[in-house]
Every structure is written in C-alpha cells, then in structure tokens.
Design a protein around this motif. Structure first.
Motif, PDB file in Angstrom:
ATOM      1  N   GLU A  20      -5.768  -0.423   3.358  1.00  0.00           N
ATOM      2  CA  GLU A  20      -5.056  -1.594   2.856  1.00  0.00           C
ATOM      3  C   GLU A  20      -3.917  -1.903   3.812  1.00  0.00           C
ATOM      4  O   GLU A  20      -3.084  -1.037   4.084  1.00  0.00           O
ATOM      5  N   PRO A  21      -3.860  -3.119   4.361  1.00  0.00           N
ATOM      6  CA  PRO A  21      -2.792  -3.436   5.312  1.00  0.00           C
ATOM      7  C   PRO A  21      -1.399  -3.182   4.716  1.00  0.00           C
ATOM      8  O   PRO A  21      -1.131  -3.528   3.563  1.00  0.00           O
ATOM      9  N   LEU A  22      -0.547  -2.575   5.501  1.00  0.00           N
ATOM     10  CA  LEU A  22       0.792  -2.240   5.047  1.00  0.00           C
ATOM     11  C   LEU A  22       1.693  -2.030   6.258  1.00  0.00           C
ATOM     12  O   LEU A  22       1.222  -1.944   7.392  1.00  0.00           O
ATOM     13  N   ARG A  23       2.970  -1.931   5.995  1.00  0.00           N
ATOM     14  CA  ARG A  23       3.945  -1.557   7.015  1.00  0.00           C
ATOM     15  C   ARG A  23       4.469  -0.175   6.665  1.00  0.00           C
ATOM     16  O   ARG A  23       4.836   0.089   5.518  1.00  0.00           O
ATOM     17  N   HIS A  24       4.494   0.707   7.661  1.00  0.00           N
ATOM     18  CA  HIS A  24       4.992   2.065   7.453  1.00  0.00           C
ATOM     19  C   HIS A  24       5.913   2.396   8.608  1.00  0.00           C
ATOM     20  O   HIS A  24       5.519   2.350   9.767  1.00  0.00           O
ATOM     21  N   GLU A  25       7.140   2.737   8.287  1.00  0.00           N
ATOM     22  CA  GLU A  25       8.170   2.902   9.311  1.00  0.00           C
ATOM     23  C   GLU A  25       8.078   4.229  10.045  1.00  0.00           C
ATOM     24  O   GLU A  25       8.552   4.349  11.173  1.00  0.00           O
ATOM     25  N   GLY A  26       7.465   5.262   9.423  1.00  0.00           N
ATOM     26  CA  GLY A  26       7.563   6.597   9.984  1.00  0.00           C
ATOM     27  C   GLY A  26       6.366   7.106  10.746  1.00  0.00           C
ATOM     28  O   GLY A  26       6.487   8.045  11.542  1.00  0.00           O
TER      29      GLY A  26
END
Length: 317
Positions: free
Chosen positions: A146-152
């Motif tokens: 699922e497209p997402l933004r993950h900072e780490g």
C-alpha cells in the motif's frame, strides 16, 4: 559459481539470528539478552503461532528487542497468507518500541519453495513501526504494497521467484526519504513474475524521491535487457554507488544499452553475475568501466546442455 538460492538467515540487521523455542522444555538453556540477537519466531509446522508469540512477549523484554525474523507461521502444514500473523504482531507494536529490523518469510526450499511462500499486505509493518530501518520479504505470492510515506526505512529487499506487477508499481508511489538500499528479485513469468518495463518505469521515477539511495538491485529477472535499457537513461543511477543486475537473463542487448547510456564510471560496483553476454560485450564492459575503478562482477550463467541458447533466471520455483 556464486550460490543464489536463499539460505537460512544466520545474521539479520547486524545481529545473529536466534530461534525462540516454539515449545517450552524443562532444562532449556537461558535465553540470550533481548537486544543481543535477531529473534526468529516460527511454528515449525505443527504449533499455533499465537501462543508462541504470547510466550515470546512474556519471556523476552520487548522494550529491548531490535530485530524480528518470521519463519514458517502456519500449523499442520497448511500454509496460509501472512496477514493474520501481521495483524497479531502489529497489534503489539507498542510492546516492541525499539524494533528496527523485520524479515518476513525466512524459509528455504526444504520448507517451501520461494515461489509458493504466501505473503500479504506487508506495508502494515511499516505503518506499525515508524522507526523501522530494515524490511526484508521472501516470497511474492499475494504480496501487497500500500503506497505510503515512511521516514525511517533505509533498507528494503524483496526476494521472489516471480513478483507481481502491482507491488512494483505501488513501490513507485511510496516515499522513502531515508532509503539507502533497495533490492527486488523480479523473477520469471513461469512463477508469477508479471513485471514489464512499463511496470518498472514508475519505480525508477519514484526513486528520484530517495536522495540517499546508494544501492539498487533489480535482480533475477527475465526482462533484464529491458531493465538495463531503462536504467541506461534513469536519473536515479547518477546518485548510486552500487548497481546490481545479476541473476537474470541479461544478454548483449542489455549490455549494449548500458554501454550506450549515461556514464556508469561513478559506480563503485556493477554486478552482472549470471549473465548471457557475449565475450565481445563483456570485454567492452571491462575496458569501459574497470579503468575508472568500477568493480565488475561478470560470472556468466551455466548454459543448458539441452539448449545452449536458452536464458533463465537464477531463482524461479
């Protein structure tokens, strides 16, 4: 010759892998320190996963666990997708606040062939642990992203004998600003590999949003010539230090595209092992890149005794 088939994880996220005992046996050795190993949780084929997981949380200090590896998660030799298990472990994310590495599907062929490993919606792990730095996945059946933004996230790899197109496209829509390494085994149409160059193109475009990316592997593919041609013009290549196109069906067409495309002399390494390139093109690659300090890996594939012209990926079934 290099060995390509996945082997059991001995180390993960910089730690030795230790299997948590599926059953409690009187007189067992004391468990290692929670932060000293990557904990492998497995049913070993005949025990329910949930009570093993509950006992793990009761006996190991979850606050200190940094790495988790899932082996076989089903019971009674009836493989099912991983979603139910992911729902279980992510519900307990608060008890593992320092978790930084997760590997889903530490199985070898004796347990299940790579193309049969049933996965699921693996990005729920990233949503549950915003501080996660490394995610590894083995198996592509029913894999969902699922497209997402993950900072780490810094390290993402998916090993498969055949990767569906949709997860590859979805990865192109994700944002991973800290990503340093991406490795995908795209596989073959014989075992569910549906990707075309048109599916890979959005991924290469999306990787422009990963300014720290230094290692890229698009491996084990039966469209390796098309991938090489796409990379020859992809802006993401300019920021790489290591490029890996090994394990696939790369031939003269792909090698020529790499030579004719953007300069690769800035790379520290280029891995083209298990290739089907002629001696003439391999010589040209060496002359073009090795004088600039590029470390080339050019071990050819073994040719089929039945059809010397046939091409095949290193890992299919």
């Amino acid at each position: 010759m290099p060995r390509y088939y996945p082997s059991p994880l001995r180390d993960f996220h910089g730690l030795p892998v230790h299997t948590f005992p599926p059953e409690e046996v009187p007189g067992d050795r004391p468990l290692p320190g929670a932060a000293s190993v990557a904990w492998r949780i497995t049913t070993e084929g005949d025990l329910p996963f949930e009570p093993i997981w509950r006992r793990f949380l009761d006996q190991v200090s979850g606050e200190d666990v940094t790495a988790l590896v899932l082996g076989p998660w089903w019971e009674d030799y009836d493989p099912s997708g991983i979603d139910q298990v992911l729902e279980l472990i992510t519900a307990d994310a608060g008890r593992l606040p320092r978790l930084r590495g997760v590997f889903l599907g530490d199985l070898v062929s004796e347990e299940m062939e790579i193309s049969w490993i049933p996965q699921g919606e693996v990005t729920r792990v990233l949503r549950a642990w915003p501080g996660l730095r490394e995610l590894g996945v083995r198996g592509g059946e029913d894999l969902t992203v699922e497209p997402l933004r993950h900072e780490g996230l810094r390290d993402l790899r998916i090993e498969s004998g055949g990767l569906p197109a949709e997860p590859v496209r979805a990865l192109g829509a994700c944002e991973f600003p800290a990503l340093e390494r991406l490795e995908l085994w795209l596989g073959t149409t014989w075992y569910g590999g549906e990707c075309t160059a048109e599916d890979v193109a959005p991924l290469l475009t999306g990787l422009a949003r990963c300014p720290r990316l230094r290692r890229l592997g698009l491996r084990n593919s039966d469209i390796q010539d098309d991938i090489a041609a796409a990379l020859a013009a992809a802006p993401v290549v300019a920021g790489l230090e290591h490029l890996d196109l090994s394990m696939g069906t790369l031939g003269d067409e792909g090698a020529a595209a790499l030579l004719a495309g953007q300069p690769l002399t800035h790379l520290r390494s280029l891995n083209l092992d298990h290739h089907f390139i002629s001696e003439e093109l391999t010589d040209r690659l060496r002359r073009s890149l090795e004088p600039h300090g590029v470390r080339l890996s050019l071990t050819p594939s073994r040719r089929s005794t039945h059809d010397p012209e046939a091409r095949f990926v290193a890992v299919g079934e």
